[in-house]
Design a protein around this motif. Structure first.
Motif, PDB file in Angstrom:
ATOM      1  N   GLN A 191      -4.659  38.459  13.456  1.00 52.42           N
ATOM      2  CA  GLN A 191      -3.210  38.534  13.334  1.00 52.42           C
ATOM      3  C   GLN A 191      -2.699  39.747  14.103  1.00 52.42           C
ATOM      4  OE1 GLN A 191      -1.697  38.010   9.363  1.00 52.42           O
ATOM      5  NE2 GLN A 191       0.112  39.271   9.763  1.00 52.42           N
ATOM      6  N   GLY A 192      -1.655  39.533  14.906  1.00 53.65           N
ATOM      7  CA  GLY A 192      -1.091  40.616  15.709  1.00 53.65           C
ATOM      8  C   GLY A 192      -1.686  40.712  17.098  1.00 53.65           C
ATOM      9  N   GLU A 193      -2.768  39.974  17.355  1.00 55.75           N
ATOM     10  CA  GLU A 193      -3.436  40.035  18.654  1.00 55.75           C
ATOM     11  C   GLU A 193      -2.629  39.268  19.710  1.00 55.75           C
ATOM     12  OE1 GLU A 193      -7.792  38.871  20.666  1.00 55.75           O
ATOM     13  OE2 GLU A 193      -7.473  38.724  18.503  1.00 55.75           O
ATOM     14  N   THR A 194      -2.605  39.810  20.925  1.00 53.50           N
ATOM     15  CA  THR A 194      -1.971  39.131  22.052  1.00 53.50           C
ATOM     16  C   THR A 194      -3.026  38.292  22.762  1.00 53.50           C
ATOM     17  OG1 THR A 194      -0.360  40.903  22.359  1.00 53.50           O
ATOM     18  CG2 THR A 194      -0.720  39.434  24.213  1.00 53.50           C
ATOM     19  N   VAL A 195      -2.705  37.025  22.998  1.00 54.33           N
ATOM     20  CA  VAL A 195      -3.656  36.095  23.601  1.00 54.33           C
ATOM     21  C   VAL A 195      -2.960  35.316  24.712  1.00 54.33           C
ATOM     22  CG1 VAL A 195      -4.959  35.823  21.469  1.00 54.33           C
ATOM     23  CG2 VAL A 195      -3.082  34.250  21.972  1.00 54.33           C
ATOM     24  N   LEU A 214       0.901  35.420  15.012  1.00 56.11           N
ATOM     25  CA  LEU A 214       1.690  35.890  13.874  1.00 56.11           C
ATOM     26  C   LEU A 214       0.937  35.737  12.557  1.00 56.11           C
ATOM     27  CD1 LEU A 214       5.138  34.288  14.834  1.00 56.11           C
ATOM     28  CD2 LEU A 214       4.286  36.570  15.395  1.00 56.11           C
ATOM     29  N   LYS A 215       0.194  34.625  12.429  1.00 57.66           N
ATOM     30  CA  LYS A 215      -0.563  34.360  11.205  1.00 57.66           C
ATOM     31  C   LYS A 215      -1.843  33.606  11.548  1.00 57.66           C
ATOM     32  CE  LYS A 215       3.480  33.870   8.133  1.00 57.66           C
ATOM     33  NZ  LYS A 215       4.195  32.937   7.208  1.00 57.66           N
ATOM     34  N   THR A 216      -2.806  33.688  10.655  1.00 59.88           N
ATOM     35  CA  THR A 216      -4.025  32.896  10.776  1.00 59.88           C
ATOM     36  C   THR A 216      -4.205  32.087   9.495  1.00 59.88           C
ATOM     37  OG1 THR A 216      -5.459  34.609   9.848  1.00 59.88           O
ATOM     38  CG2 THR A 216      -5.104  34.642  12.241  1.00 59.88           C
ATOM     39  N   ASP A 217      -4.855  30.951   9.618  1.00 62.67           N
ATOM     40  CA  ASP A 217      -5.082  30.106   8.445  1.00 62.67           C
ATOM     41  C   ASP A 217      -6.320  29.251   8.692  1.00 62.67           C
ATOM     42  OD1 ASP A 217      -4.774  28.993   5.990  1.00 62.67           O
ATOM     43  OD2 ASP A 217      -2.873  28.000   6.390  1.00 62.67           O
ATOM     44  N   TRP A 218      -6.874  28.762   7.600  1.00 61.44           N
ATOM     45  CA  TRP A 218      -8.046  27.879   7.672  1.00 61.44           C
ATOM     46  C   TRP A 218      -7.655  26.561   7.008  1.00 61.44           C
ATOM     47  CZ3 TRP A 218     -12.551  29.231  10.136  1.00 61.44           C
ATOM     48  CH2 TRP A 218     -13.622  28.334  10.033  1.00 61.44           C
ATOM     49  N   ARG A 219      -7.598  25.498   7.806  1.00 59.86           N
ATOM     50  CA  ARG A 219      -7.105  24.222   7.292  1.00 59.86           C
ATOM     51  C   ARG A 219      -7.995  23.065   7.708  1.00 59.86           C
ATOM     52  NH1 ARG A 219      -0.689  24.314   8.947  1.00 59.86           N
ATOM     53  NH2 ARG A 219      -0.150  26.374   8.150  1.00 59.86           N
ATOM     54  N   VAL A 220      -7.712  21.917   7.120  1.00 56.48           N
ATOM     55  CA  VAL A 220      -8.379  20.680   7.532  1.00 56.48           C
ATOM     56  C   VAL A 220      -7.792  20.275   8.864  1.00 56.48           C
ATOM     57  CG1 VAL A 220      -8.791  18.266   7.001  1.00 56.48           C
ATOM     58  CG2 VAL A 220      -8.801  19.945   5.166  1.00 56.48           C
ATOM     59  N   LEU A 221      -8.620  20.236   9.903  1.00 51.06           N
ATOM     60  CA  LEU A 221      -8.150  19.906  11.247  1.00 51.06           C
ATOM     61  C   LEU A 221      -8.171  18.412  11.512  1.00 51.06           C
ATOM     62  CD1 LEU A 221     -10.041  22.681  13.248  1.00 51.06           C
ATOM     63  CD2 LEU A 221      -7.686  22.730  12.428  1.00 51.06           C
ATOM     64  N   ASP A 222      -9.105  17.728  10.893  1.00 52.44           N
ATOM     65  CA  ASP A 222      -9.295  16.306  11.152  1.00 52.44           C
ATOM     66  C   ASP A 222      -9.335  15.573   9.821  1.00 52.44           C
ATOM     67  OD1 ASP A 222      -9.713  13.992  12.444  1.00 52.44           O
ATOM     68  OD2 ASP A 222     -11.639  14.510  13.337  1.00 52.44           O
ATOM     69  N   LEU A 237      -6.680  27.927  12.387  1.00 54.77           N
ATOM     70  CA  LEU A 237      -5.418  27.644  13.056  1.00 54.77           C
ATOM     71  C   LEU A 237      -4.650  28.955  13.185  1.00 54.77           C
ATOM     72  CD1 LEU A 237      -4.117  24.316  11.440  1.00 54.77           C
ATOM     73  CD2 LEU A 237      -4.857  24.644  13.792  1.00 54.77           C
ATOM     74  N   TYR A 238      -3.834  29.046  14.238  1.00 59.63           N
ATOM     75  CA  TYR A 238      -3.099  30.276  14.504  1.00 59.63           C
ATOM     76  C   TYR A 238      -1.625  29.964  14.756  1.00 59.63           C
ATOM     77  CZ  TYR A 238      -7.883  31.857  15.382  1.00 59.63           C
ATOM     78  OH  TYR A 238      -9.216  32.139  15.274  1.00 59.63           O
ATOM     79  N   LEU A 239      -0.751  30.691  14.063  1.00 56.76           N
ATOM     80  CA  LEU A 239       0.678  30.573  14.321  1.00 56.76           C
ATOM     81  C   LEU A 239       0.997  31.545  15.450  1.00 56.76           C
ATOM     82  CD1 LEU A 239       3.490  29.467  13.577  1.00 56.76           C
ATOM     83  CD2 LEU A 239       3.721  31.382  11.974  1.00 56.76           C
ATOM     84  N   GLN A 271      12.147  31.539  18.854  1.00 57.98           N
ATOM     85  CA  GLN A 271      11.258  31.383  17.702  1.00 57.98           C
ATOM     86  C   GLN A 271      11.025  29.916  17.333  1.00 57.98           C
ATOM     87  OE1 GLN A 271      12.908  33.713  14.498  1.00 57.98           O
ATOM     88  NE2 GLN A 271      12.032  35.625  15.271  1.00 57.98           N
ATOM     89  N   THR A 272      11.950  29.046  17.737  1.00 62.05           N
ATOM     90  CA  THR A 272      11.783  27.619  17.417  1.00 62.05           C
ATOM     91  C   THR A 272      10.557  27.023  18.113  1.00 62.05           C
ATOM     92  OG1 THR A 272      13.385  27.149  19.187  1.00 62.05           O
ATOM     93  CG2 THR A 272      14.198  27.116  16.918  1.00 62.05           C
ATOM     94  N   TRP A 273      10.024  27.724  19.117  1.00 60.45           N
ATOM     95  CA  TRP A 273       8.827  27.247  19.805  1.00 60.45           C
ATOM     96  C   TRP A 273       7.544  27.789  19.178  1.00 60.45           C
ATOM     97  CZ3 TRP A 273       8.914  23.339  23.155  1.00 60.45           C
ATOM     98  CH2 TRP A 273      10.158  23.020  23.731  1.00 60.45           C
ATOM     99  N   ASP A 274       7.674  28.639  18.159  1.00 61.33           N
ATOM    100  CA  ASP A 274       6.481  29.104  17.447  1.00 61.33           C
ATOM    101  C   ASP A 274       5.753  27.889  16.890  1.00 61.33           C
ATOM    102  OD1 ASP A 274       7.539  31.543  18.004  1.00 61.33           O
ATOM    103  OD2 ASP A 274       7.871  32.157  15.929  1.00 61.33           O
ATOM    104  N   GLU A 275       4.450  27.887  16.970  1.00 60.28           N
ATOM    105  CA  GLU A 275       3.701  26.716  16.499  1.00 60.28           C
ATOM    106  C   GLU A 275       2.288  27.097  16.066  1.00 60.28           C
ATOM    107  OE1 GLU A 275       2.817  23.814  19.498  1.00 60.28           O
ATOM    108  OE2 GLU A 275       2.534  25.314  21.078  1.00 60.28           O
ATOM    109  N   TRP A 276       1.715  26.234  15.222  1.00 59.87           N
ATOM    110  CA  TRP A 276       0.323  26.387  14.817  1.00 59.87           C
ATOM    111  C   TRP A 276      -0.555  25.709  15.870  1.00 59.87           C
ATOM    112  CZ3 TRP A 276      -1.435  29.360  10.927  1.00 59.87           C
ATOM    113  CH2 TRP A 276      -0.516  29.758   9.943  1.00 59.87           C
ATOM    114  N   VAL A 277      -1.529  26.429  16.374  1.00 58.71           N
ATOM    115  CA  VAL A 277      -2.412  25.865  17.402  1.00 58.71           C
ATOM    116  C   VAL A 277      -3.869  26.022  16.973  1.00 58.71           C
ATOM    117  CG1 VAL A 277      -0.760  26.408  19.226  1.00 58.71           C
ATOM    118  CG2 VAL A 277      -2.607  28.024  18.720  1.00 58.71           C
TER     119      VAL A 277
END
Length: 290
Positions: free
Chosen positions: A10-14, A28-36, A45-47, A55-61
């Protein structure tokens, strides 16, 4: 149970893929979710927030779309940008003595900053995607990026045919704004033909695009691709419109027609959208991996 390991913090520039290009982004955030969901596979997953974007283009990738900010990946970003279709190369202006004109360079940089700030300040343009079509967009992404499948081409109906079908569905409804309606349909087709190879393809589809363009030299992209890729254009429209000089009345008229067409596509999605994608051939997989 899979150990929860994050490649980015979190906070890292990529550098993050959005379409075919890499953009600077902040996690902005990190999370661990069901991907499939069907298989229950979990992963990180990373926000992300794209630098210079609203900000409307912020997305989880997923992790596969992000790269470390280092010299190798910055070179990759520059290479992709250089090969971006339609990119114009600029030649530095020189003085009579042959020296570069820094004044022109600085003015160009200032102009770019001004344009970016002007874009960020523009009001948001919302084009709601119906729920059925949202599900299709998610399935589309999973089929191609995870399952490495492809939309069989050429598609029937094609984008051009879909626009004609939508036009025919409105014939009985006479409207004073018929001229605007015609312009909108022509604009959608023009945007699709301009944007498909630039921003609407996933990495796994790029080789298919190269192959299909060699096979159908005389046809436009809107005559080859179908609803699956047209939906991706609707997602991009808010950003595309924000970069135009359209006045608010024109934007409202365009938005109204786009929303209506999406409702029509939702109603007819079974006739427009594929139920199953095709598996890529071993030969195609070999080319993509190489």
């Amino acid at each position: 149970m899979t150990k929860k390991e994050f490649a980015f913090e979190q906070g890292e520039t990529v550098l993050c893929f959005h379409g075919p290009l890499l953009y600077e982004a902040k996690i902005l955030k990190t999370d661990w979710r069901v991907l499939d969901p069907p298989h229950g596979d979990e992963g990180p997953l990373y926000l992300v927030h794209y630098r210079g974007w609203k900000q409307t283009w912020d997305e989880w990738v997923p992790e596969s779309r992000a790269l470390k900010m280092n010299e190798v990946n910055l070179a990759k970003q520059a290479s992709l940008k250089e090969s971006y279709p339609g990119k114009k190369k600029t030649v530095p202006k020189t003085t009579s003595s042959g020296e570069s004109s820094n004044r022109g360079k600085n003015r160009s940089k200032d102009t770019s900053v001004d344009k970016e700030e002007e874009y960020i300040k523009r009001p948001e343009i919302k084009i709601p995607i119906p729920d059925t079509l949202k599900v299709q967009l998610v399935d589309d992404w999973e089929n191609i990026t995870k399952h490495q499948q492809l939309v069989p081409l050429p598609r029937t109906p094609s984008v051009a045919q879909i626009l004609d079908m939508y036009k025919d569905s409105k014939k009985e409804k006479k409207s004073k704004s018929d001229e605007i309606f015609q312009e909108v349909l022509a604009g959608i087709k023009a945007y699709f033909d301009k944007c498909l190879g630039n921003i609407l393809l996933y990495r796994f589809e790029r080789q298919q695009y190269v192959d299909i363009r060699k096979k159908y030299v005389g046809k436009e992209d809107s005559e080859i691709y179908g609803a699956e890729h047209l939906l991706r254009l609707f997602v991009q429209f808010p950003s595309l419109i924000a970069h135009t000089q359209m006045d608010q009345d024109a934007i409202n008229a365009l938005r109204e027609n786009l929303v209506d067409m999406l409702k029509w596509m939702q109603k007819n999605h079974k006739d427009l959208i594929l139920s199953e994608y095709e598996n890529a051939s071993p030969a195609y997989m070999s080319i993509v991996k190489s």
